[in-house]
Design a protein around this motif. Structure first.
Motif, PDB file in Angstrom:
ATOM      1  N   ALA A  17       0.835  -1.210   0.000  1.00 11.24           N
ATOM      2  CA  ALA A  17       0.000   0.000   0.000  1.00 11.24           C
ATOM      3  C   ALA A  17       0.865   1.254   0.000  1.00 11.24           C
ATOM      4  O   ALA A  17       0.565   2.236  -0.693  1.00 11.24           O
ATOM      5  CB  ALA A  17      -0.929  -0.010   1.212  1.00 11.24           C
ATOM      6  N   LEU A  18       1.943   1.239   0.780  1.00 13.38           N
ATOM      7  CA  LEU A  18       2.839   2.398   0.825  1.00 13.38           C
ATOM      8  C   LEU A  18       3.543   2.582  -0.511  1.00 13.38           C
ATOM      9  O   LEU A  18       3.647   3.708  -1.022  1.00 13.38           O
ATOM     10  CB  LEU A  18       3.855   2.230   1.948  1.00 13.38           C
ATOM     11  N   THR A  19       4.018   1.497  -1.090  1.00 16.89           N
ATOM     12  CA  THR A  19       4.678   1.578  -2.391  1.00 16.89           C
ATOM     13  C   THR A  19       3.727   2.119  -3.460  1.00 16.89           C
ATOM     14  O   THR A  19       4.116   2.956  -4.293  1.00 16.89           O
ATOM     15  CB  THR A  19       5.196   0.185  -2.814  1.00 16.89           C
ATOM     16  N   LYS A  20       2.491   1.674  -3.430  1.00 12.89           N
ATOM     17  CA  LYS A  20       1.492   2.167  -4.379  1.00 12.89           C
ATOM     18  C   LYS A  20       1.242   3.659  -4.190  1.00 12.89           C
ATOM     19  O   LYS A  20       1.118   4.413  -5.166  1.00 12.89           O
ATOM     20  CB  LYS A  20       0.186   1.386  -4.208  1.00 12.89           C
ATOM     21  N   TYR A  21       1.206   4.083  -2.929  1.00 11.83           N
ATOM     22  CA  TYR A  21       1.009   5.514  -2.657  1.00 11.83           C
ATOM     23  C   TYR A  21       2.189   6.325  -3.196  1.00 11.83           C
ATOM     24  O   TYR A  21       1.996   7.367  -3.841  1.00 11.83           O
ATOM     25  CB  TYR A  21       0.848   5.745  -1.162  1.00 11.83           C
ATOM     26  N   TYR A  22       3.398   5.858  -2.929  1.00 12.38           N
ATOM     27  CA  TYR A  22       4.575   6.547  -3.455  1.00 12.38           C
ATOM     28  C   TYR A  22       4.500   6.667  -4.973  1.00 12.38           C
ATOM     29  O   TYR A  22       4.866   7.708  -5.555  1.00 12.38           O
ATOM     30  CB  TYR A  22       5.842   5.787  -3.077  1.00 12.38           C
ATOM     31  N   SER A  23       4.054   5.611  -5.638  1.00 12.66           N
ATOM     32  CA  SER A  23       4.010   5.620  -7.103  1.00 12.66           C
ATOM     33  C   SER A  23       3.055   6.691  -7.629  1.00 12.66           C
ATOM     34  O   SER A  23       3.220   7.178  -8.752  1.00 12.66           O
ATOM     35  CB  SER A  23       3.600   4.243  -7.632  1.00 12.66           C
ATOM     36  N   LYS A  24       2.085   7.060  -6.812  1.00 11.82           N
ATOM     37  CA  LYS A  24       1.102   8.067  -7.229  1.00 11.82           C
ATOM     38  C   LYS A  24       1.602   9.497  -7.006  1.00 11.82           C
ATOM     39  O   LYS A  24       1.210  10.405  -7.746  1.00 11.82           O
ATOM     40  CB  LYS A  24      -0.206   7.863  -6.476  1.00 11.82           C
ATOM     41  N   VAL A  25       2.432   9.705  -5.979  1.00  9.34           N
ATOM     42  CA  VAL A  25       2.784  11.082  -5.587  1.00  9.34           C
ATOM     43  C   VAL A  25       4.223  11.457  -5.913  1.00  9.34           C
ATOM     44  O   VAL A  25       4.561  12.647  -5.910  1.00  9.34           O
ATOM     45  CB  VAL A  25       2.514  11.308  -4.088  1.00  9.34           C
ATOM     46  N   PHE A  26       5.082  10.487  -6.190  1.00 13.06           N
ATOM     47  CA  PHE A  26       6.472  10.790  -6.517  1.00 13.06           C
ATOM     48  C   PHE A  26       6.576  11.425  -7.901  1.00 13.06           C
ATOM     49  O   PHE A  26       5.763  11.146  -8.790  1.00 13.06           O
ATOM     50  CB  PHE A  26       7.303   9.507  -6.523  1.00 13.06           C
ATOM     51  N   PRO A  27       7.607  12.235  -8.118  1.00 17.04           N
ATOM     52  CA  PRO A  27       7.916  12.653  -9.497  1.00 17.04           C
ATOM     53  C   PRO A  27       8.234  11.424 -10.340  1.00 17.04           C
ATOM     54  O   PRO A  27       8.721  10.423  -9.808  1.00 17.04           O
ATOM     55  CB  PRO A  27       9.163  13.541  -9.322  1.00 17.04           C
ATOM     56  N   PRO A  28       7.958  11.452 -11.634  1.00 18.97           N
ATOM     57  CA  PRO A  28       8.272  10.298 -12.479  1.00 18.97           C
ATOM     58  C   PRO A  28       9.738   9.904 -12.367  1.00 18.97           C
ATOM     59  O   PRO A  28      10.613  10.748 -12.137  1.00 18.97           O
ATOM     60  CB  PRO A  28       7.933  10.798 -13.895  1.00 18.97           C
ATOM     61  N   SER A  29       9.987   8.621 -12.481  1.00 18.01           N
ATOM     62  CA  SER A  29      11.351   8.117 -12.419  1.00 18.01           C
ATOM     63  C   SER A  29      12.233   8.803 -13.450  1.00 18.01           C
ATOM     64  O   SER A  29      11.795   9.124 -14.558  1.00 18.01           O
ATOM     65  CB  SER A  29      11.345   6.603 -12.660  1.00 18.01           C
TER      66      SER A  29
END
Length: 310
Positions: A134-146
């Motif tokens: 769940a945390l990893t999924k959240y990061y994927s939504k709010v982080f700048p693109p790789s």
């Protein structure tokens, strides 16, 4: 304490204290053989608890009762584990003029040096797999693109794993933690620094140098949170994002008193207060990202951005 209260030890998990909100569920104690060799060498024992509260911390609740309002507080007590309630905790808060917590609220059951506690590396995870996902999924939504040019990320209280999305990369991802062996094994980091924030909250970075700061399941160990959050604001770029995530699990001997004597909704308010009283941040917001309420570890996020005028 576990024997007296009749609570069983959980197998194959680090010693933690389950959430006390809305009721005490399970206490996990530190087994004798889990004390580090450094602690044995220096003959450092645990001090007696300064406060034993099963429920809500007295100073916390007395200060925030007037802030939240009695009806709202009772609602949170009854509904803290219901999906959607956590998001309401930080909405339209009438914060007291002064920081409402006292020095005793940031004391710990074990006041021995943190460097001894973290001396031996722990290549384990501190929340279960669904919470990690769940945390990893959240990061994927709010982080700048790789691989976004110029993006820098700081993972505070980092270890051998940061729970970032698989394959995520930036030119600069810094880990700041307590154990060098753990940090060396973290594949997402481009650099790292070892520092005890409870001894020295001054972050070793330039002003306005990070786009994102993360802290996964470790905000409850900060004994000088306002100083740390002021530093976070200093090193974030204007508009930069700070993400504090936590569950109801911790090394209870090292977590601060106000954390171990309160519950999930209170923890959201506590972290929100750090953002508010440190200054320079937009009003904090909360998100409940718990994947399976009541069936796996809960997972909460309190986040804010550095004000563009800070």
């Amino acid at each position: 304490m576990a024997n007296i209260l009749g609570f069983p030890l959980q197998q194959q998990r680090l010693p933690v204290l389950a959430g006390l909100y809305p009721c005490l569920s399970t206490i996990h104690t530190v087994a004798a053989n889990s004390v580090s060799e450094s602690q044995k060498k220096w003959n450092i024992g645990f001090k007696g608890p300064r406060r034993l509260v099963l429920g809500l911390g007295v100073s916390f609740w007395s200060q925030f009762m007037s802030m939240a309002g009695t009806a709202r507080s009772n609602y949170l007590i009854a509904s803290a584990r219901q999906k959607g309630v956590i998001e309401e905790v930080l909405k339209n808060v009438d914060w007291p003029q002064q920081f409402p917590f006292k020095e005793e609220d940031f004391q710990r059951f074990d006041e021995s040096p943190d460097s001894l506690f973290y001396d031996a590396p722990r290549f384990v995870t501190h929340i279960d797999d669904p919470a990690i996902a769940a945390l990893t999924k959240y990061y994927s939504k709010v982080f700048p693109p790789s691989n976004t040019p110029g993006v820098s990320i700081l993972d505070m209280c980092s270890s051998w794993v940061s729970h970032f999305p698989k394959g995520y990369k930036q030119d600069r991802i810094v880990g700041l933690g307590m154990n060098e062996e753990e940090l060396k094994q973290n594949p997402v980091l481009t650099e790292y620094a070892v520092q005890d924030l409870n001894l020295n909250p001054k972050l070793p970075f330039e002003d306005n140098s990070f786009d994102v700061i993360t802290n996964a399941v470790s905000v409850d160990y900060l004994a000088k949170p306002i100083a740390v959050f002021k530093e976070m604001c200093r090193i974030l770029k204007p508009g930069g994002l700070a993400i504090m995530s936590f569950s109801n699990r911790c090394f209870w001997t090292k977590a601060i008193s106000i954390w171990t004597s309160t519950g999930d909704a209170d923890h959201v308010m506590i972290v929100g207060s750090y953002f508010h009283y440190s200054g320079g941040f937009e009003p904090p917001q909360a998100v409940d990202i718990s994947p399976n309420p009541g069936r796996s570890d809960p997972m909460y996020v309190v986040y804010s951005r550095k004000a563009s005028t800070a």
